[in-house]
Design an enzyme around this catalytic site. Structure first.
Site, PDB file in Angstrom:
ATOM      1  N   ARG A 135       4.274   5.726 -26.734  1.00 48.02           N
ATOM      2  CA  ARG A 135       4.805   7.023 -27.184  1.00 48.02           C
ATOM      3  C   ARG A 135       3.739   8.127 -27.157  1.00 48.02           C
ATOM      4  O   ARG A 135       4.075   9.296 -27.320  1.00 48.02           O
ATOM      5  CB  ARG A 135       5.404   6.903 -28.581  1.00 48.02           C
ATOM      6  CG  ARG A 135       6.704   6.102 -28.581  1.00 48.02           C
ATOM      7  CD  ARG A 135       7.441   6.177 -29.914  1.00 48.02           C
ATOM      8  NE  ARG A 135       8.804   5.684 -29.818  1.00 48.02           N
ATOM      9  CZ  ARG A 135       9.197   4.467 -30.203  1.00 48.02           C
ATOM     10  NH1 ARG A 135       8.341   3.617 -30.708  1.00 48.02           N
ATOM     11  NH2 ARG A 135      10.458   4.100 -30.067  1.00 48.02           N
TER      12      ARG A 135
ATOM     13  N   HIS B  48       0.087  -0.207 -21.153  1.00 45.44           N
ATOM     14  CA  HIS B  48      -1.237   0.408 -21.324  1.00 45.44           C
ATOM     15  C   HIS B  48      -2.234  -0.686 -21.675  1.00 45.44           C
ATOM     16  O   HIS B  48      -1.879  -1.879 -21.679  1.00 45.44           O
ATOM     17  CB  HIS B  48      -1.168   1.516 -22.373  1.00 45.44           C
ATOM     18  CG  HIS B  48      -0.536   1.096 -23.674  1.00 45.44           C
ATOM     19  ND1 HIS B  48      -1.067   0.120 -24.482  1.00 45.44           N
ATOM     20  CD2 HIS B  48       0.619   1.486 -24.294  1.00 45.44           C
ATOM     21  CE1 HIS B  48      -0.319  -0.045 -25.553  1.00 45.44           C
ATOM     22  NE2 HIS B  48       0.739   0.760 -25.461  1.00 45.44           N
TER      23      HIS B  48
ATOM     24  N   HIS C 196      -1.151  -3.464 -24.154  1.00 40.53           N
ATOM     25  CA  HIS C 196      -0.353  -4.541 -23.535  1.00 40.53           C
ATOM     26  C   HIS C 196      -1.251  -5.459 -22.704  1.00 40.53           C
ATOM     27  O   HIS C 196      -1.106  -6.672 -22.723  1.00 40.53           O
ATOM     28  CB  HIS C 196       0.716  -3.946 -22.618  1.00 40.53           C
ATOM     29  CG  HIS C 196       1.717  -3.063 -23.306  1.00 40.53           C
ATOM     30  ND1 HIS C 196       1.784  -1.721 -23.073  1.00 40.53           N
ATOM     31  CD2 HIS C 196       2.685  -3.339 -24.209  1.00 40.53           C
ATOM     32  CE1 HIS C 196       2.762  -1.196 -23.790  1.00 40.53           C
ATOM     33  NE2 HIS C 196       3.327  -2.152 -24.495  1.00 40.53           N
TER      34      HIS C 196
END
Ligand code: AMP
Length: 273
Positions: free
Chosen positions: A184, A31, A34
């Protein structure tokens, strides 16, 4: 971009690389968080290597290892567009051996807060990061402040083991409404996502209280707990840069950390004051 899955191949490629190597270890499902690490690595190094490896030894029994989001195709595209030179995606079996040498996280730093809730988690983290450092021999390695305790432990690992790598911290990337990006977050349904927002809201509240002159850690925690009453708070901690608990906030030396469960999803966040 080269995609490498094989250990011998990555070693051979690394041997031929000249100049600085910026390394971004990840577990994939990439995402914007990163991507920010990757961009920084791109700016500061001759070569950029990203690894994607869902490391089994950092998951405890009953955690989400099997359900952890895997998005190989999308991740490849993101890395390609971000100018990554090498995407390293080893198979699980290739990274671990039988009866192998194992590292332990520091006895204090590795077993408080996240390490207390997830005993052994940071042992797995140092083991895999050390292996990846051994393979990649990076000049610089990039880690997010979102995982503040992990960052502190890995910096300490580099210092304690005299590793010739610079650990570079990167600020937490958030959604517009404040939610810290995490792989998550895909587990959250819309109603849970709304409730999850109370985590970043509580950290913002803490920051405002401190700006208004409040320094008492207990008073700050109480105010934060009030905001997070709709979710299952595991801990709120007010610590210094060495993760020693603070009774009074010390400006520029205070980290407030939160872990909470929203439905079945466990989320963490933090703020530096
Ligand atoms: P992960 O794939 O979750 O293991 O994360 C890989 C790296 O990205 C770690 O260094 C994380 O701290 C970092 N990271 C994850 N989420 C964020 C975020 N929202 N902002 C900045 N860095 C992040």
């Amino acid at each position: 971009m080269q995609i490498i899955k094989n250990i011998e191949e990555i070693q051979a490629v690394r041997k031929k690389m000249r100049g600085s190597v910026g390394f971004v270890p990840t577990m994939g499902a990439l995402h914007q968080g990163h991507l920010t690490l990757i961009r920084k690595a791109r700016e500061e190094n001759d070569h950029v290597v990203v690894s994607i490896f869902v490391n089994p030894t950092q998951f405890l029994p009953g955690e989400d290892l099997d359900e952890y989001p895997r998005r190989e195709e999308a991740d490849r595209k993101i890395c390609e567009l971000a100018g990554v030179d090498i995407l390293f995606m080893p198979a699980t079996d290739a990274m671990y051996h039988r009866d192998e040498v194992t590292l332990k996280a520091p006895p204090y730093l590795g077993y408080i807060l996240e390490g207390h809730r997830r005993p052994g988690h940071f042992d797995g983290v140092v083991q895999i990061v050390m292996k990846l450092f051994g393979l990649m021999q990076p000049t610089r390695a990039y880690f997010g402040r979102k995982d503040a305790q992990q960052l502190r432990i890995l910096k300490k690992m580099a210092e304690d083991l005299f590793l010739p790598v610079e650990i570079v911290p990167v600020d937490t990337v958030r959604e517009d409404d404040g939610l810290a990006l995490s792989s998550r977050n895909v587990y959250l349904n819309p109603e849970e996502r709304e409730r999850a927002l109370s985590i970043s809201k509580s950290l913002k509240r803490a920051s405002r209280l401190v700006m208004a002159g409040e320094t008492d850690a207990e008073a700050i925690k109480l105010a934060m707990r009030e905001i997070m009453r709709g979710i299952d708070v595991e801990y709120i901690a007010v610590v210094d840069r060495d993760f020693m608990p603070l009774e009074k906030v010390e400006i520029k030396n205070t980290l407030i950390l939160v872990a909470a469960k929203v439905g079945k999803t466990r989320l963490i966040d933090n703020i530096w004051l």
